[in-house]
Design a protein around this motif. Structure first.
Motif, PDB file in Angstrom:
ATOM      1  N   CYS A 219      35.671  40.218  24.427  1.00  0.00           N
ATOM      2  CA  CYS A 219      36.719  41.113  24.919  1.00  0.00           C
ATOM      3  C   CYS A 219      36.277  41.829  26.194  1.00  0.00           C
ATOM      4  O   CYS A 219      37.086  42.039  27.115  1.00  0.00           O
ATOM      5  N   GLU A 220      35.013  42.179  26.274  1.00  0.00           N
ATOM      6  CA  GLU A 220      34.490  42.781  27.502  1.00  0.00           C
ATOM      7  C   GLU A 220      34.618  41.816  28.678  1.00  0.00           C
ATOM      8  O   GLU A 220      35.015  42.210  29.790  1.00  0.00           O
ATOM      9  N   THR A 221      34.321  40.555  28.433  1.00  0.00           N
ATOM     10  CA  THR A 221      34.440  39.558  29.499  1.00  0.00           C
ATOM     11  C   THR A 221      35.888  39.388  29.924  1.00  0.00           C
ATOM     12  O   THR A 221      36.185  39.203  31.115  1.00  0.00           O
ATOM     13  N   THR A 222      36.825  39.455  28.980  1.00  0.00           N
ATOM     14  CA  THR A 222      38.251  39.395  29.314  1.00  0.00           C
ATOM     15  C   THR A 222      38.633  40.540  30.245  1.00  0.00           C
ATOM     16  O   THR A 222      39.348  40.346  31.237  1.00  0.00           O
ATOM     17  N   LEU A 223      38.165  41.754  29.945  1.00  0.00           N
ATOM     18  CA  LEU A 223      38.480  42.900  30.801  1.00  0.00           C
ATOM     19  C   LEU A 223      37.841  42.759  32.175  1.00  0.00           C
ATOM     20  O   LEU A 223      38.448  43.149  33.186  1.00  0.00           O
ATOM     21  N   GLN A 224      36.666  42.197  32.240  1.00  0.00           N
ATOM     22  CA  GLN A 224      36.030  42.009  33.537  1.00  0.00           C
ATOM     23  C   GLN A 224      36.790  40.984  34.382  1.00  0.00           C
ATOM     24  O   GLN A 224      36.929  41.147  35.598  1.00  0.00           O
ATOM     25  N   ARG A 225      37.280  39.925  33.734  1.00  0.00           N
ATOM     26  CA  ARG A 225      38.122  38.973  34.475  1.00  0.00           C
ATOM     27  C   ARG A 225      39.373  39.666  34.983  1.00  0.00           C
ATOM     28  O   ARG A 225      39.808  39.440  36.125  1.00  0.00           O
ATOM     29  N   TYR A 226      39.967  40.508  34.132  1.00  0.00           N
ATOM     30  CA  TYR A 226      41.179  41.231  34.527  1.00  0.00           C
ATOM     31  C   TYR A 226      40.901  42.114  35.733  1.00  0.00           C
ATOM     32  O   TYR A 226      41.673  42.142  36.706  1.00  0.00           O
ATOM     33  N   GLU A 227      39.811  42.853  35.699  1.00  0.00           N
ATOM     34  CA  GLU A 227      39.472  43.762  36.799  1.00  0.00           C
ATOM     35  C   GLU A 227      39.223  42.993  38.098  1.00  0.00           C
ATOM     36  O   GLU A 227      39.659  43.423  39.178  1.00  0.00           O
ATOM     37  N   ALA A 228      38.540  41.870  37.992  1.00  0.00           N
ATOM     38  CA  ALA A 228      38.275  41.073  39.191  1.00  0.00           C
ATOM     39  C   ALA A 228      39.580  40.547  39.793  1.00  0.00           C
ATOM     40  O   ALA A 228      39.755  40.532  41.021  1.00  0.00           O
ATOM     41  N   ARG A 229      40.494  40.107  38.951  1.00  0.00           N
ATOM     42  CA  ARG A 229      41.776  39.606  39.452  1.00  0.00           C
ATOM     43  C   ARG A 229      42.612  40.722  40.065  1.00  0.00           C
ATOM     44  O   ARG A 229      43.232  40.534  41.120  1.00  0.00           O
ATOM     45  N   LEU A 230      42.635  41.874  39.406  1.00  0.00           N
ATOM     46  CA  LEU A 230      43.393  43.001  39.951  1.00  0.00           C
ATOM     47  C   LEU A 230      42.811  43.424  41.298  1.00  0.00           C
ATOM     48  O   LEU A 230      43.555  43.729  42.235  1.00  0.00           O
ATOM     49  N   ALA A 231      41.492  43.419  41.413  1.00  0.00           N
ATOM     50  CA  ALA A 231      40.859  43.785  42.677  1.00  0.00           C
ATOM     51  C   ALA A 231      41.226  42.807  43.786  1.00  0.00           C
ATOM     52  O   ALA A 231      41.558  43.216  44.917  1.00  0.00           O
ATOM     53  N   ARG A 232      41.189  41.508  43.505  1.00  0.00           N
ATOM     54  CA  ARG A 232      41.545  40.514  44.516  1.00  0.00           C
ATOM     55  C   ARG A 232      43.008  40.645  44.922  1.00  0.00           C
ATOM     56  O   ARG A 232      43.348  40.562  46.110  1.00  0.00           O
ATOM     57  N   ALA A 233      43.863  40.850  43.936  1.00  0.00           N
ATOM     58  CA  ALA A 233      45.295  40.953  44.221  1.00  0.00           C
ATOM     59  C   ALA A 233      45.607  42.199  45.040  1.00  0.00           C
ATOM     60  O   ALA A 233      46.402  42.159  45.989  1.00  0.00           O
ATOM     61  N   LEU A 234      44.994  43.333  44.696  1.00  0.00           N
ATOM     62  CA  LEU A 234      45.246  44.565  45.447  1.00  0.00           C
ATOM     63  C   LEU A 234      44.587  44.546  46.815  1.00  0.00           C
ATOM     64  O   LEU A 234      45.082  45.183  47.752  1.00  0.00           O
ATOM     65  N   ALA A 235      43.488  43.820  46.957  1.00  0.00           N
ATOM     66  CA  ALA A 235      42.877  43.684  48.280  1.00  0.00           C
ATOM     67  C   ALA A 235      43.852  43.041  49.259  1.00  0.00           C
ATOM     68  O   ALA A 235      43.928  43.422  50.436  1.00  0.00           O
ATOM     69  N   GLY A 236      44.633  42.063  48.768  1.00  0.00           N
ATOM     70  CA  GLY A 236      45.646  41.460  49.617  1.00  0.00           C
ATOM     71  C   GLY A 236      46.693  42.455  50.063  1.00  0.00           C
ATOM     72  O   GLY A 236      47.155  42.429  51.214  1.00  0.00           O
ATOM     73  N   VAL A 237      47.076  43.354  49.163  1.00  0.00           N
ATOM     74  CA  VAL A 237      48.027  44.409  49.515  1.00  0.00           C
ATOM     75  C   VAL A 237      47.430  45.330  50.573  1.00  0.00           C
ATOM     76  O   VAL A 237      48.098  45.711  51.546  1.00  0.00           O
ATOM     77  N   ILE A 238      46.177  45.705  50.399  1.00  0.00           N
ATOM     78  CA  ILE A 238      45.525  46.603  51.363  1.00  0.00           C
ATOM     79  C   ILE A 238      45.427  45.939  52.730  1.00  0.00           C
ATOM     80  O   ILE A 238      45.699  46.564  53.763  1.00  0.00           O
ATOM     81  N   ASN A 239      45.044  44.675  52.768  1.00  0.00           N
ATOM     82  CA  ASN A 239      44.945  43.972  54.049  1.00  0.00           C
ATOM     83  C   ASN A 239      46.289  43.892  54.767  1.00  0.00           C
ATOM     84  O   ASN A 239      46.344  43.903  56.001  1.00  0.00           O
ATOM     85  N   LEU A 240      47.373  43.799  54.024  1.00  0.00           N
ATOM     86  CA  LEU A 240      48.700  43.653  54.626  1.00  0.00           C
ATOM     87  C   LEU A 240      49.362  44.996  54.913  1.00  0.00           C
ATOM     88  O   LEU A 240      49.897  45.225  56.001  1.00  0.00           O
ATOM     89  N   LEU A 241      49.312  45.906  53.942  1.00  0.00           N
ATOM     90  CA  LEU A 241      50.065  47.155  54.029  1.00  0.00           C
ATOM     91  C   LEU A 241      49.199  48.344  54.412  1.00  0.00           C
ATOM     92  O   LEU A 241      49.689  49.312  54.984  1.00  0.00           O
ATOM     93  N   ASP A 242      47.931  48.318  54.085  1.00  0.00           N
ATOM     94  CA  ASP A 242      46.977  49.405  54.319  1.00  0.00           C
ATOM     95  C   ASP A 242      47.495  50.743  53.802  1.00  0.00           C
ATOM     96  O   ASP A 242      47.574  51.729  54.542  1.00  0.00           O
ATOM     97  N   PRO A 243      47.842  50.824  52.501  1.00  0.00           N
ATOM     98  CA  PRO A 243      48.420  52.059  51.970  1.00  0.00           C
ATOM     99  C   PRO A 243      47.378  53.169  51.843  1.00  0.00           C
ATOM    100  O   PRO A 243      46.185  52.916  51.677  1.00  0.00           O
ATOM    101  N   ASP A 244      47.854  54.404  51.922  1.00  0.00           N
ATOM    102  CA  ASP A 244      46.983  55.552  51.655  1.00  0.00           C
ATOM    103  C   ASP A 244      46.610  55.607  50.180  1.00  0.00           C
ATOM    104  O   ASP A 244      45.482  55.942  49.823  1.00  0.00           O
ATOM    105  N   VAL A 245      47.598  55.316  49.322  1.00  0.00           N
ATOM    106  CA  VAL A 245      47.416  55.431  47.876  1.00  0.00           C
ATOM    107  C   VAL A 245      48.075  54.246  47.185  1.00  0.00           C
ATOM    108  O   VAL A 245      49.166  53.823  47.573  1.00  0.00           O
ATOM    109  N   ILE A 246      47.395  53.711  46.170  1.00  0.00           N
ATOM    110  CA  ILE A 246      47.996  52.763  45.238  1.00  0.00           C
ATOM    111  C   ILE A 246      48.069  53.459  43.886  1.00  0.00           C
ATOM    112  O   ILE A 246      47.057  53.937  43.377  1.00  0.00           O
ATOM    113  N   VAL A 247      49.271  53.544  43.333  1.00  0.00           N
ATOM    114  CA  VAL A 247      49.489  54.218  42.058  1.00  0.00           C
ATOM    115  C   VAL A 247      49.786  53.176  40.991  1.00  0.00           C
ATOM    116  O   VAL A 247      50.646  52.313  41.181  1.00  0.00           O
ATOM    117  N   LEU A 248      49.082  53.270  39.871  1.00  0.00           N
ATOM    118  CA  LEU A 248      49.310  52.357  38.763  1.00  0.00           C
ATOM    119  C   LEU A 248      50.147  53.019  37.677  1.00  0.00           C
ATOM    120  O   LEU A 248      49.901  54.160  37.298  1.00  0.00           O
TER     121      LEU A 248
END
Length: 300
Positions: A219-248
């Motif tokens: 289960c820990e490994t599942t969460l780590q995969r999730y975090e890595a994917r969320l980081a990659r996906a949000l990095a794309g948003v930052i590169n395109l939009l460069d937001p001040d804040v991302i709210v979850l």
């Protein structure tokens, strides 16, 4: 100025009335009539009449919907409440309520609420993310929702997951007809499906999180995969939009470890020597959507 917001969800319709300072004056909810468009319109009208009768004044009305308003046809598209698809919801509600309305996708309303007086208050550019049964996104710039030329600005969940590796394939099929959408990995069902693919165990996200906290390595490994994917996906948003804040927001936003782990991981994928974008949890929680609908009418 009385602001009324409507959150038109698949299971419930909620209404809120706010004063000029964002204080709640009234709030009600009813079950959404399932599969009945006419009854849904009538339910919204009934809630507005009840709240205005209770407060003794007429207000502006904003509506958050589970889909988007087509700029070409004026009809609802992309709604998971399928009885709304192809319907003139905005014009029908304006006719029955006898006034102009403003309408936006529910994720846009979430982002607006948090930008006005929530976790991202005062920020110039805000990206709001809903991590729940689905994955939604909304953009607010200087206090106003960015809708886009096709009414799909912020529809981040149906971009492909960046940089898929061996852990990410085969690409999961998405209801939109594509495969490998961000939503298929980062939604609650997406996390559960990923855990089952790798471990053969059917666990809900809450159980995965609890087991990981208790020391379960799978289960820990599942969460780590999730975090890595969320980081990659949000990095794309930052590169395109460069937001001040991302709210979850959404159920998975309650996973406290995301706010430390994801920013550590996204730096490797952001085209900058430093990343000052803040990742924060929504302040208004489940109320953000209905509050944001009310704020579709800005001051003045």
């Amino acid at each position: 100025m009385l602001r009324i917001g409507i959150d038109l969800g698949g299971t419930k319709i909620e209404i809120i009335a706010l004063d000029e300072d964002g204080r709640t004056l009234a709030r009600r909810r009813v079950a959404t009539p399932q599969g009945d468009y006419g009854a849904t319109v009538a339910a919204v009208a009934g809630l507005v009449a009840a709240v205005e009768g209770e407060l003794g004044q007429r207000g502006t009305v904003g509506v958050g919907t589970p889909g988007a308003l087509s700029l070409r046809s004026g009809l609802i598209k992309n709604a998971n409440s399928t009885c709304l698809i192809g319907k003139p919801l905005l014009s029908d509600l304006q006719a029955v309520l006898g006034r102009e309305l403003r309408m936006a996708n529910d994720a846009n309303c979430f982002a607006l609420s948090e930008a006005v007086d929530g976790a991202a208050a005062g920020a110039g550019v805000v990206f709001g993310v809903i991590l729940g049964t689905g994955v939604g996104g909304g953009i607010v710039v200087n206090g106003r929702v960015l809708g886009g030329a096709n009414s799909i600005a912020g529809e981040w969940g149906h971009n492909p997951l960046p940089l898929p590796d061996d852990d990410d394939v085969p690409l999961p099929a998405c209801y939109c007809g594509r495969a490998g959408c961000i939503e298929t990995y980062l939604s609650g069902p997406g996390m559960a499906a990923d855990h089952a693919r790798h471990n053969g165990a059917a666990l809900m996200p809450e159980a995965i999180v609890a087991a990981a906290a208790a020391g379960d390595a799978a289960c820990e490994t599942t969460l780590q995969r999730y975090e890595a994917r969320l980081a990659r996906a949000l990095a794309g948003v930052i590169n395109l939009l460069d937001p001040d804040v991302i709210v979850l927001g959404g159920g998975l936003s309650n996973l406290a470890r995301l706010y430390a782990q994801v920013p550590q991981r996204w730096s490797a994928h952001v085209f900058s020597d430093q990343v000052d974008t803040r990742l924060v949890r929504a302040v208004h929680g489940d109320s953000s959507g209905v509050r944001g609908a009310a704020w579709l009418w800005p001051a003045g």
